[in-house]
Design a protein around this motif. Structure first.
Motif, PDB file in Angstrom:
ATOM      1  N   TYR A  13      23.796   2.775 -47.003  1.00  0.00           N
ATOM      2  CA  TYR A  13      22.888   3.449 -47.923  1.00  0.00           C
ATOM      3  C   TYR A  13      21.479   2.898 -47.748  1.00  0.00           C
ATOM      4  O   TYR A  13      21.273   1.860 -47.144  1.00  0.00           O
ATOM      5  N   TYR A  14      20.481   3.628 -48.269  1.00  0.00           N
ATOM      6  CA  TYR A  14      19.126   3.094 -48.321  1.00  0.00           C
ATOM      7  C   TYR A  14      18.353   3.783 -49.435  1.00  0.00           C
ATOM      8  O   TYR A  14      18.770   4.809 -49.950  1.00  0.00           O
ATOM      9  N   MET A  15      17.241   3.190 -49.827  1.00  0.00           N
ATOM     10  CA  MET A  15      16.427   3.726 -50.909  1.00  0.00           C
ATOM     11  C   MET A  15      15.173   4.356 -50.318  1.00  0.00           C
ATOM     12  O   MET A  15      14.598   3.842 -49.382  1.00  0.00           O
ATOM     13  N   SER A  16      14.762   5.473 -50.882  1.00  0.00           N
ATOM     14  CA  SER A  16      13.524   6.107 -50.459  1.00  0.00           C
ATOM     15  C   SER A  16      12.407   5.644 -51.382  1.00  0.00           C
ATOM     16  O   SER A  16      12.628   4.891 -52.319  1.00  0.00           O
ATOM     17  N   ALA A  17      11.209   6.166 -51.143  1.00  0.00           N
ATOM     18  CA  ALA A  17      10.070   5.812 -51.983  1.00  0.00           C
ATOM     19  C   ALA A  17      10.287   6.282 -53.420  1.00  0.00           C
ATOM     20  O   ALA A  17       9.724   5.727 -54.345  1.00  0.00           O
ATOM     21  N   GLN A  18      11.118   7.291 -53.641  1.00  0.00           N
ATOM     22  CA  GLN A  18      11.392   7.815 -54.979  1.00  0.00           C
ATOM     23  C   GLN A  18      12.617   7.160 -55.614  1.00  0.00           C
ATOM     24  O   GLN A  18      13.129   7.650 -56.598  1.00  0.00           O
ATOM     25  N   ASP A  19      13.112   6.068 -55.063  1.00  0.00           N
ATOM     26  CA  ASP A  19      14.291   5.369 -55.576  1.00  0.00           C
ATOM     27  C   ASP A  19      15.527   6.261 -55.631  1.00  0.00           C
ATOM     28  O   ASP A  19      16.269   6.249 -56.600  1.00  0.00           O
ATOM     29  N   ILE A  20      15.735   7.057 -54.610  1.00  0.00           N
ATOM     30  CA  ILE A  20      16.951   7.840 -54.472  1.00  0.00           C
ATOM     31  C   ILE A  20      17.855   7.086 -53.511  1.00  0.00           C
ATOM     32  O   ILE A  20      17.429   6.692 -52.427  1.00  0.00           O
ATOM     33  N   THR A  21      19.078   6.865 -53.915  1.00  0.00           N
ATOM     34  CA  THR A  21      20.021   6.180 -53.046  1.00  0.00           C
ATOM     35  C   THR A  21      20.713   7.207 -52.164  1.00  0.00           C
ATOM     36  O   THR A  21      21.265   8.182 -52.658  1.00  0.00           O
ATOM     37  N   TYR A  22      20.663   6.987 -50.860  1.00  0.00           N
ATOM     38  CA  TYR A  22      21.305   7.876 -49.896  1.00  0.00           C
ATOM     39  C   TYR A  22      22.506   7.156 -49.304  1.00  0.00           C
ATOM     40  O   TYR A  22      22.355   6.104 -48.687  1.00  0.00           O
ATOM     41  N   LEU A  23      23.683   7.706 -49.487  1.00  0.00           N
ATOM     42  CA  LEU A  23      24.883   7.181 -48.847  1.00  0.00           C
ATOM     43  C   LEU A  23      24.977   7.851 -47.487  1.00  0.00           C
ATOM     44  O   LEU A  23      24.898   9.075 -47.383  1.00  0.00           O
ATOM     45  N   THR A  24      25.132   7.063 -46.433  1.00  0.00           N
ATOM     46  CA  THR A  24      25.107   7.633 -45.082  1.00  0.00           C
ATOM     47  C   THR A  24      26.418   7.460 -44.330  1.00  0.00           C
ATOM     48  O   THR A  24      26.534   7.910 -43.202  1.00  0.00           O
ATOM     49  N   ASP A  25      27.387   6.833 -44.917  1.00  0.00           N
ATOM     50  CA  ASP A  25      28.677   6.603 -44.267  1.00  0.00           C
ATOM     51  C   ASP A  25      29.742   7.408 -45.008  1.00  0.00           C
ATOM     52  O   ASP A  25      30.716   6.869 -45.508  1.00  0.00           O
ATOM     53  N   VAL A  26      29.529   8.735 -45.105  1.00  0.00           N
ATOM     54  CA  VAL A  26      30.374   9.578 -45.940  1.00  0.00           C
ATOM     55  C   VAL A  26      30.927  10.753 -45.133  1.00  0.00           C
ATOM     56  O   VAL A  26      30.223  11.349 -44.327  1.00  0.00           O
ATOM     57  N   TYR A  27      32.194  11.048 -45.384  1.00  0.00           N
ATOM     58  CA  TYR A  27      32.865  12.191 -44.774  1.00  0.00           C
ATOM     59  C   TYR A  27      33.476  13.045 -45.873  1.00  0.00           C
ATOM     60  O   TYR A  27      33.873  12.516 -46.912  1.00  0.00           O
ATOM     61  N   MET A  28      33.549  14.348 -45.644  1.00  0.00           N
ATOM     62  CA  MET A  28      34.214  15.241 -46.580  1.00  0.00           C
ATOM     63  C   MET A  28      35.500  15.730 -45.924  1.00  0.00           C
ATOM     64  O   MET A  28      35.472  16.316 -44.845  1.00  0.00           O
ATOM     65  N   ILE A  29      36.623  15.454 -46.575  1.00  0.00           N
ATOM     66  CA  ILE A  29      37.918  15.950 -46.117  1.00  0.00           C
ATOM     67  C   ILE A  29      38.237  17.172 -46.961  1.00  0.00           C
ATOM     68  O   ILE A  29      38.239  17.098 -48.190  1.00  0.00           O
ATOM     69  N   THR A  30      38.485  18.288 -46.305  1.00  0.00           N
ATOM     70  CA  THR A  30      38.771  19.540 -47.003  1.00  0.00           C
ATOM     71  C   THR A  30      40.175  20.011 -46.644  1.00  0.00           C
ATOM     72  O   THR A  30      40.531  20.081 -45.475  1.00  0.00           O
ATOM     73  N   CYS A  31      40.952  20.319 -47.675  1.00  0.00           N
ATOM     74  CA  CYS A  31      42.304  20.858 -47.507  1.00  0.00           C
ATOM     75  C   CYS A  31      42.321  22.279 -48.061  1.00  0.00           C
ATOM     76  O   CYS A  31      41.877  22.513 -49.181  1.00  0.00           O
ATOM     77  N   VAL A  32      42.840  23.204 -47.288  1.00  0.00           N
ATOM     78  CA  VAL A  32      43.051  24.573 -47.737  1.00  0.00           C
ATOM     79  C   VAL A  32      44.562  24.759 -47.764  1.00  0.00           C
ATOM     80  O   VAL A  32      45.217  24.726 -46.717  1.00  0.00           O
ATOM     81  N   VAL A  33      45.123  24.881 -48.974  1.00  0.00           N
ATOM     82  CA  VAL A  33      46.575  24.873 -49.145  1.00  0.00           C
ATOM     83  C   VAL A  33      47.046  26.056 -49.986  1.00  0.00           C
ATOM     84  O   VAL A  33      46.244  26.738 -50.616  1.00  0.00           O
ATOM     85  N   GLU A  34      48.352  26.256 -50.000  1.00  0.00           N
ATOM     86  CA  GLU A  34      48.941  27.310 -50.811  1.00  0.00           C
ATOM     87  C   GLU A  34      48.615  27.076 -52.288  1.00  0.00           C
ATOM     88  O   GLU A  34      48.506  25.933 -52.727  1.00  0.00           O
ATOM     89  N   VAL A  35      48.503  28.163 -53.025  1.00  0.00           N
ATOM     90  CA  VAL A  35      48.243  28.066 -54.459  1.00  0.00           C
ATOM     91  C   VAL A  35      49.348  27.228 -55.104  1.00  0.00           C
ATOM     92  O   VAL A  35      50.521  27.378 -54.787  1.00  0.00           O
ATOM     93  N   GLY A  36      48.933  26.341 -55.988  1.00  0.00           N
ATOM     94  CA  GLY A  36      49.884  25.496 -56.694  1.00  0.00           C
ATOM     95  C   GLY A  36      50.031  24.103 -56.113  1.00  0.00           C
ATOM     96  O   GLY A  36      50.682  23.250 -56.719  1.00  0.00           O
ATOM     97  N   HIS A  37      49.433  23.827 -54.962  1.00  0.00           N
ATOM     98  CA  HIS A  37      49.559  22.512 -54.341  1.00  0.00           C
ATOM     99  C   HIS A  37      48.325  21.631 -54.562  1.00  0.00           C
ATOM    100  O   HIS A  37      48.261  20.513 -54.069  1.00  0.00           O
ATOM    101  N   ARG A  38      47.354  22.137 -55.295  1.00  0.00           N
ATOM    102  CA  ARG A  38      46.122  21.394 -55.568  1.00  0.00           C
ATOM    103  C   ARG A  38      46.420  20.055 -56.238  1.00  0.00           C
ATOM    104  O   ARG A  38      45.881  19.022 -55.844  1.00  0.00           O
ATOM    105  N   ASP A  39      47.287  20.066 -57.246  1.00  0.00           N
ATOM    106  CA  ASP A  39      47.595  18.826 -57.969  1.00  0.00           C
ATOM    107  C   ASP A  39      48.290  17.802 -57.076  1.00  0.00           C
ATOM    108  O   ASP A  39      48.071  16.596 -57.213  1.00  0.00           O
TER     109      ASP A  39
END
Length: 141
Positions: free
Chosen positions: A14-40
């Motif tokens: 992460y790092y801070m900008s001049a506006q004190d916004i924290t940027y996380l840079t070591d992040v991945y999004m895992i997305t699952c597309v599944v049958e209805v009812g398997h979300r839980d």
């Protein structure tokens, strides 16, 4: 790496900008597309391996090869649940494998899962958590 001050670029978690916004840079999004009812099932599996921060889920609909054929060759609408979870690189493979198994994706038509690297993510991080991040980063150097 370290948190950068105003005008500096960060190269680590992460790092801070001049506006004190924290940027996380070591992040991945895992997305699952599944049958209805398997979300839980997916959310519980993610929670069990400690990866529930940054989770969102919603319903979706679409048409795949199986749905286009239908019983009499008529298009059939297919509902799906979509779950997206933000994880660090350290969690990425464990969470991916866990969600794949929890959704039973080793069977045809159960859904699919994919990983998207995110360039940067911003959210409010309390001072106490930033202090822990700074301490953890200091131990890595």
């Amino acid at each position: 790496c370290r948190r950068a001050g105003a005008g500096e670029s960060g190269c680590g978690d992460y790092y801070m900008s001049a506006q004190d916004i924290t940027y996380l840079t070591d992040v991945y999004m895992i997305t699952c597309v599944v049958e209805v009812g398997h979300r839980d099932d997916i959310l519980k599996a993610a929670r069990d391996v400690g990866a529930i921060s940054g989770a969102i889920s919603h319903s979706a609909r679409g048409i795949g090869a199986r749905e286009r054929l239908g019983i009499w060759g008529v298009a059939v609408e297919a509902g799906r649940d979509v779950v997206s979870i933000l994880v660090s690189s350290e969690q990425r493979d464990l969470v991916y494998d866990t969600l794949y198994r929890a959704a039973g994706m080793d069977v045809t038509g159960k859904g699919y899962i994919y990983i998207t690297p995110l360039e940067k993510v911003s959210t409010y991080i309390p001072e106490s958590m930033q202090a822990r991040l700074d301490k953890h980063e200091g131990q890595d150097q």
